[in-house]
Design a protein around this motif. Structure first.
Motif, PDB file in Angstrom:
ATOM      1  N   MET A   1       0.837  -1.200   0.000  1.00 40.48           N
ATOM      2  CA  MET A   1       0.000   0.000   0.000  1.00 40.48           C
ATOM      3  C   MET A   1       0.876   1.255   0.000  1.00 40.48           C
ATOM      4  SD  MET A   1      -2.580   1.227   3.038  1.00 40.48           S
ATOM      5  CE  MET A   1      -4.036   0.328   2.617  1.00 40.48           C
ATOM      6  N   ASN A   2       0.470   2.231  -0.815  1.00 45.97           N
ATOM      7  CA  ASN A   2       1.168   3.520  -0.807  1.00 45.97           C
ATOM      8  C   ASN A   2       0.502   4.444   0.206  1.00 45.97           C
ATOM      9  OD1 ASN A   2       2.791   2.564  -2.820  1.00 45.97           O
ATOM     10  ND2 ASN A   2       1.641   3.573  -4.478  1.00 45.97           N
ATOM     11  N   VAL A   3       1.318   5.098   0.998  1.00 46.75           N
ATOM     12  CA  VAL A   3       0.787   5.927   2.093  1.00 46.75           C
ATOM     13  C   VAL A   3       1.297   7.362   1.951  1.00 46.75           C
ATOM     14  CG1 VAL A   3       0.773   6.240   4.620  1.00 46.75           C
ATOM     15  CG2 VAL A   3       0.691   3.930   3.654  1.00 46.75           C
ATOM     16  N   LEU A   4       0.389   8.304   2.219  1.00 45.45           N
ATOM     17  CA  LEU A   4       0.772   9.712   2.266  1.00 45.45           C
ATOM     18  C   LEU A   4       0.531  10.241   3.671  1.00 45.45           C
ATOM     19  CD1 LEU A   4       1.483  12.496   0.940  1.00 45.45           C
ATOM     20  CD2 LEU A   4      -0.966  12.743   0.458  1.00 45.45           C
ATOM     21  N   ILE A   5       1.575  10.795   4.279  1.00 43.57           N
ATOM     22  CA  ILE A   5       1.438  11.442   5.594  1.00 43.57           C
ATOM     23  C   ILE A   5       1.401  12.948   5.358  1.00 43.57           C
ATOM     24  CG2 ILE A   5       2.528  11.846   7.846  1.00 43.57           C
ATOM     25  CD1 ILE A   5       3.884   9.135   7.612  1.00 43.57           C
ATOM     26  N   ILE A   6       0.442  13.609   6.001  1.00 44.72           N
ATOM     27  CA  ILE A   6       0.305  15.063   5.852  1.00 44.72           C
ATOM     28  C   ILE A   6       0.882  15.747   7.090  1.00 44.72           C
ATOM     29  CG2 ILE A   6      -1.370  16.973   5.592  1.00 44.72           C
ATOM     30  CD1 ILE A   6      -1.786  15.213   3.299  1.00 44.72           C
ATOM     31  N   GLY A   7       1.840  16.646   6.901  1.00 46.46           N
ATOM     32  CA  GLY A   7       2.416  17.403   8.011  1.00 46.46           C
ATOM     33  C   GLY A   7       3.924  17.485   7.916  1.00 46.46           C
ATOM     34  N   SER A   8       4.546  18.190   8.839  1.00 41.88           N
ATOM     35  CA  SER A   8       5.990  18.415   8.710  1.00 41.88           C
ATOM     36  C   SER A   8       6.737  18.437  10.040  1.00 41.88           C
ATOM     37  CB  SER A   8       6.229  19.756   7.999  1.00 41.88           C
ATOM     38  OG  SER A   8       5.709  20.798   8.795  1.00 41.88           O
ATOM     39  N   GLY A   9       6.097  17.972  11.108  1.00 43.87           N
ATOM     40  CA  GLY A   9       6.744  18.074  12.421  1.00 43.87           C
ATOM     41  C   GLY A   9       7.306  16.765  12.932  1.00 43.87           C
ATOM     42  N   GLY A  10       7.643  16.762  14.232  1.00 43.46           N
ATOM     43  CA  GLY A  10       8.174  15.571  14.871  1.00 43.46           C
ATOM     44  C   GLY A  10       7.150  14.448  14.890  1.00 43.46           C
ATOM     45  N   ARG A  11       5.883  14.816  15.084  1.00 46.06           N
ATOM     46  CA  ARG A  11       4.807  13.809  15.082  1.00 46.06           C
ATOM     47  C   ARG A  11       4.757  13.077  13.744  1.00 46.06           C
ATOM     48  NH1 ARG A  11      -0.148  17.026  16.115  1.00 46.06           N
ATOM     49  NH2 ARG A  11       0.704  18.048  14.299  1.00 46.06           N
ATOM     50  N   GLU A  12       4.915  13.822  12.664  1.00 45.14           N
ATOM     51  CA  GLU A  12       4.857  13.193  11.348  1.00 45.14           C
ATOM     52  C   GLU A  12       6.123  12.366  11.091  1.00 45.14           C
ATOM     53  OE1 GLU A  12       3.977  16.438  11.896  1.00 45.14           O
ATOM     54  OE2 GLU A  12       1.845  15.927  11.846  1.00 45.14           O
ATOM     55  N   HIS A  13       7.266  12.812  11.645  1.00 40.22           N
ATOM     56  CA  HIS A  13       8.482  12.013  11.486  1.00 40.22           C
ATOM     57  C   HIS A  13       8.351  10.682  12.222  1.00 40.22           C
ATOM     58  CE1 HIS A  13      13.185  11.752  11.645  1.00 40.22           C
ATOM     59  NE2 HIS A  13      12.635  10.719  11.070  1.00 40.22           N
ATOM     60  N   VAL A  14       7.815  10.714  13.445  1.00 38.67           N
ATOM     61  CA  VAL A  14       7.709   9.449  14.181  1.00 38.67           C
ATOM     62  C   VAL A  14       6.702   8.524  13.486  1.00 38.67           C
ATOM     63  CG1 VAL A  14       6.034  10.213  15.941  1.00 38.67           C
ATOM     64  CG2 VAL A  14       7.568   8.368  16.470  1.00 38.67           C
ATOM     65  N   MET A  15       5.657   9.090  12.890  1.00 40.47           N
ATOM     66  CA  MET A  15       4.699   8.238  12.161  1.00 40.47           C
ATOM     67  C   MET A  15       5.369   7.632  10.928  1.00 40.47           C
ATOM     68  SD  MET A  15       0.943   9.463  12.627  1.00 40.47           S
ATOM     69  CE  MET A  15       0.330  10.305  14.071  1.00 40.47           C
ATOM     70  N   ALA A  16       6.159   8.443  10.245  1.00 39.72           N
ATOM     71  CA  ALA A  16       6.869   7.946   9.053  1.00 39.72           C
ATOM     72  C   ALA A  16       7.851   6.846   9.461  1.00 39.72           C
ATOM     73  CB  ALA A  16       7.600   9.091   8.366  1.00 39.72           C
ATOM     74  N   TRP A  17       8.536   7.075  10.574  1.00 45.80           N
ATOM     75  CA  TRP A  17       9.509   6.097  11.093  1.00 45.80           C
ATOM     76  C   TRP A  17       8.821   4.768  11.397  1.00 45.80           C
ATOM     77  CZ3 TRP A  17       9.439   4.272  16.279  1.00 45.80           C
ATOM     78  CH2 TRP A  17      10.593   3.594  16.692  1.00 45.80           C
ATOM     79  N   LYS A  18       7.661   4.845  12.016  1.00 52.10           N
ATOM     80  CA  LYS A  18       6.935   3.631  12.415  1.00 52.10           C
ATOM     81  C   LYS A  18       6.307   2.944  11.195  1.00 52.10           C
ATOM     82  CE  LYS A  18       5.110   1.093  15.768  1.00 52.10           C
ATOM     83  NZ  LYS A  18       5.906  -0.045  16.177  1.00 52.10           N
ATOM     84  N   ILE A  30       5.494  12.046   2.112  1.00 48.09           N
ATOM     85  CA  ILE A  30       5.167  12.960   3.195  1.00 48.09           C
ATOM     86  C   ILE A  30       5.020  14.359   2.601  1.00 48.09           C
ATOM     87  CG2 ILE A  30       5.771  13.770   5.520  1.00 48.09           C
ATOM     88  CD1 ILE A  30       7.802  10.943   4.013  1.00 48.09           C
ATOM     89  N   ALA A  31       3.896  15.013   2.893  1.00 48.60           N
ATOM     90  CA  ALA A  31       3.660  16.358   2.370  1.00 48.60           C
ATOM     91  C   ALA A  31       3.464  17.344   3.517  1.00 48.60           C
ATOM     92  CB  ALA A  31       2.413  16.369   1.473  1.00 48.60           C
ATOM     93  N   PRO A  32       4.318  18.336   3.736  1.00 53.14           N
ATOM     94  CA  PRO A  32       5.557  18.530   2.992  1.00 53.14           C
ATOM     95  C   PRO A  32       6.760  17.799   3.613  1.00 53.14           C
ATOM     96  CG  PRO A  32       5.129  20.452   4.375  1.00 53.14           C
ATOM     97  CD  PRO A  32       4.001  19.476   4.621  1.00 53.14           C
ATOM     98  N   GLY A  33       6.647  17.298   4.851  1.00 51.66           N
ATOM     99  CA  GLY A  33       7.759  16.577   5.472  1.00 51.66           C
ATOM    100  C   GLY A  33       8.876  17.487   5.935  1.00 51.66           C
ATOM    101  N   ASN A  34       9.970  16.869   6.371  1.00 49.90           N
ATOM    102  CA  ASN A  34      11.146  17.630   6.815  1.00 49.90           C
ATOM    103  C   ASN A  34      12.399  16.811   6.490  1.00 49.90           C
ATOM    104  OD1 ASN A  34      11.580  15.729   8.951  1.00 49.90           O
ATOM    105  ND2 ASN A  34      10.103  16.817  10.225  1.00 49.90           N
ATOM    106  N   ALA A  35      13.564  17.289   6.962  1.00 49.71           N
ATOM    107  CA  ALA A  35      14.812  16.598   6.603  1.00 49.71           C
ATOM    108  C   ALA A  35      14.852  15.177   7.150  1.00 49.71           C
ATOM    109  CB  ALA A  35      16.008  17.397   7.113  1.00 49.71           C
ATOM    110  N   GLY A  36      14.130  14.926   8.229  1.00 47.53           N
ATOM    111  CA  GLY A  36      14.111  13.585   8.810  1.00 47.53           C
ATOM    112  C   GLY A  36      13.237  12.636   8.004  1.00 47.53           C
ATOM    113  N   THR A  37      12.059  13.093   7.611  1.00 51.12           N
ATOM    114  CA  THR A  37      11.151  12.211   6.867  1.00 51.12           C
ATOM    115  C   THR A  37      11.725  11.882   5.487  1.00 51.12           C
ATOM    116  OG1 THR A  37       9.849  14.040   5.965  1.00 51.12           O
ATOM    117  CG2 THR A  37       9.090  13.120   8.044  1.00 51.12           C
ATOM    118  N   ALA A  38      12.599  12.765   4.981  1.00 50.41           N
ATOM    119  CA  ALA A  38      13.179  12.568   3.644  1.00 50.41           C
ATOM    120  C   ALA A  38      13.989  11.282   3.558  1.00 50.41           C
ATOM    121  CB  ALA A  38      14.043  13.765   3.267  1.00 50.41           C
TER     122      ALA A  38
END
Ligand code: AMP
Ligand code: GLY
Length: 433
Positions: A1-18, A30-38
């Motif tokens: 499944m392809n997933v899109l996470i909306i947001g750019s903070g630490g919460r979105e990074h931990v979700m992306a990590w998990k 991740i839209a827009p994401g940050n250097a960590g989610t990249a």
């Protein structure tokens, strides 16, 4: 499944990590994401409020699930937008529709809901623009400190606690007459002040069933000893030492269950996280606020403790089969220390190069306000809250000690952080030991 996470903070990074650890995942955006989610997926430069563009992107990339991090797009109706579109409505959206997100989007709505369902909360009254005199009259019937809240979203700044009546009267007029918080303060809530220690409780619900997630405590004030202005959050810890079995049972019976039942009985379908901002008043939990999303930085200490596949949990939300899962939790403490830019939550400088990220070994680094500067080929600061450092420990102290050691390894100009996190909870650790 392809997933899109909306947001750019630490919460979105931990979700992306998990989510990136899930066997169900094909591609992560991740839209827009940050250097960590990249480093975990592909950042897409689309604003969280540009629903049309998000929708088009989802069709183009065959996205099966959209996970909404922050409250603004939820309150603005991103989930409703997807449901109203014939090609988008089959995409599962994690995050409530607008009417349910009003639990966060309108304090008046939330207070009326709490009252209707007999859920413990501070006594209150709401006032609109043409009821200024009634509001001033009501204030006189209360005792200090006075709690005055803008009804709508005000980026965490809409709650004022005034120690004397003239100040409270001034603020009521500033909100209602001078629209201090714009549209958000066209209506206000004045409520009784509750004395106690705060705790954030979380559930994930599919609209029928719910699963309780680990609770956490966050540190909102910028200054040590809980002083100075409120921030988005300077750190968090999970579990919360004072939340013993008896207290947790009260949270479930008096707050969580009646909330879920209340939503169902009112025909409000809720799919996503509910964040209960609670206060412990002499052993009794009261609701201070609802949020329609995970907390940040609570997510950074809560989500790493969840052993389940998060994407599998989200799929169950979509299918309304959350009852078939059992949430498994890491018994260890997770403690998060937030590194911020000096000056935050006031004005601060950005674009400072960040060094030492690779030196951190005993913590997980979640990016909150960073971007990757392509020209310099370096991570640079981009926000007030810059990085969240989460560590595990068999004791709370050990978990915080590890995060603090990591905090010293990371270097950027004007780095600041609170050094007293967890100290207020030590007495409960000893009590429960
Ligand atoms: P809120 O945005 O509703 O979470 O409020 C921000 C902060 O104000 C809370 O985290 C509490 O610290 C404080 N607060 C809000 N309502 C009350 C209340 N009724 N009594 C005491 N403190 C409150
Ligand atoms: N940490 C509080 C919040 O996310 O609103």
């Amino acid at each position: 499944m392809n997933v899109l996470i909306i947001g750019s903070g630490g919460r979105e990074h931990v979700m992306a990590w998990k989510i990136s650890q899930s066997s169900l995942l094909s591609r992560l955006f991740i839209a827009p994401g940050n250097a960590g989610t990249a480093s975990l997926g592909q950042n897409i430069s689309i604003s969280v409020s540009d629903f049309e563009k998000i929708g088009r992107f989802c069709l183009e990339k065959q996205i099966g699930m959209v996970v909404v991090g922050p409250e603004a797009p939820l309150v603005d109706g991103i989930h409703d937008f997807f449901l109203a579109h014939p090609d988008l409505k089959k995409i599962s959206v994690i995050g409530p529709q607008r009417n349910a997100a009003m639990l966060e989007g309108s304090k008046d709505f939330a207070k009326a809901f709490l009252t209707r369902h007999h859920i413990p909360t501070a006594r209150y009254r709401s006032f609109s623009k043409d009821e200024v005199n009634d509001a001033l009259h009501f204030l006189k019937s209360m005792t200090a400190p006075y709690v005055i809240k803008a009804d709508g979203l005000a980026a965490g700044k809409g709650v004022l606690i005034c120690n004397d009546l003239p100040e409270a009267e001034h603020e009521v007029k500033a909100m209602l007459i001078d629209t201090k918080f714009g549209e958000a303060s066209r209506k206000i809530v004045i409520e009784e002040f509750l004395q106690g220690i705060e705790i954030s409780a979380f559930v994930l619900t599919d609209g029928i069933h719910y699963q309780i997630l680990p609770s956490a405590k966050d540190y909102k004030r910028i200054g040590e000893g809980d002083t100075g202005p409120n921030t988005g959050g300077m750190g968090s810890v999970s579990p919360v030492p004072f939340a013993d079995e008896i207290f947790n049972k009260k949270i479930e019976e008096k707050i969580i269950t009646p909330t879920i039942r209340g939503l169902i009985s009112e025909g409000i379908e809720y799919k996503g996280f509910i964040f209960f901002g609670l206060i412990n008043v002499n052993g009794e939990p009261f609701v201070i606020e609802y949020n329609a999303r995970m907390g940040d930085p609570e997510a950074e200490s809560v989500i790493p403790r969840i052993k389940n596949d998060l994407l599998e949990m989200f799929v169950a939300v979509g299918n309304q089969t959350l009852d078939r899962l059992t949430v498994e939790t890491d018994p260890r403490y997770a403690a998060t220390v937030m590194l911020v830019s000096e000056g935050y939550p006031g004005s601060y400088e950005k674009n400072k190069p960040v060094a030492g990220l690779d030196e951190v070994k005993d913590s997980i680094v979640f990016h909150a306000g960073t971007i990757f500067d392509q020209e310099k080929q370096q991570v640079i600061t981009q926000g007030g809250r810059v990085l969240a450092l989460t560590s595990f420990g068999s004791t709370m102290q050990e978990a915080f000690d590890r995060s603090y050691e990591s905090a010293y390894l990371i270097r950027f100009e004007n780095k600041a952080f609170r050094k007293d996190l967890g100290r207020d909870l030590m007495k409960y650790v000893f009590l429960n030991a």
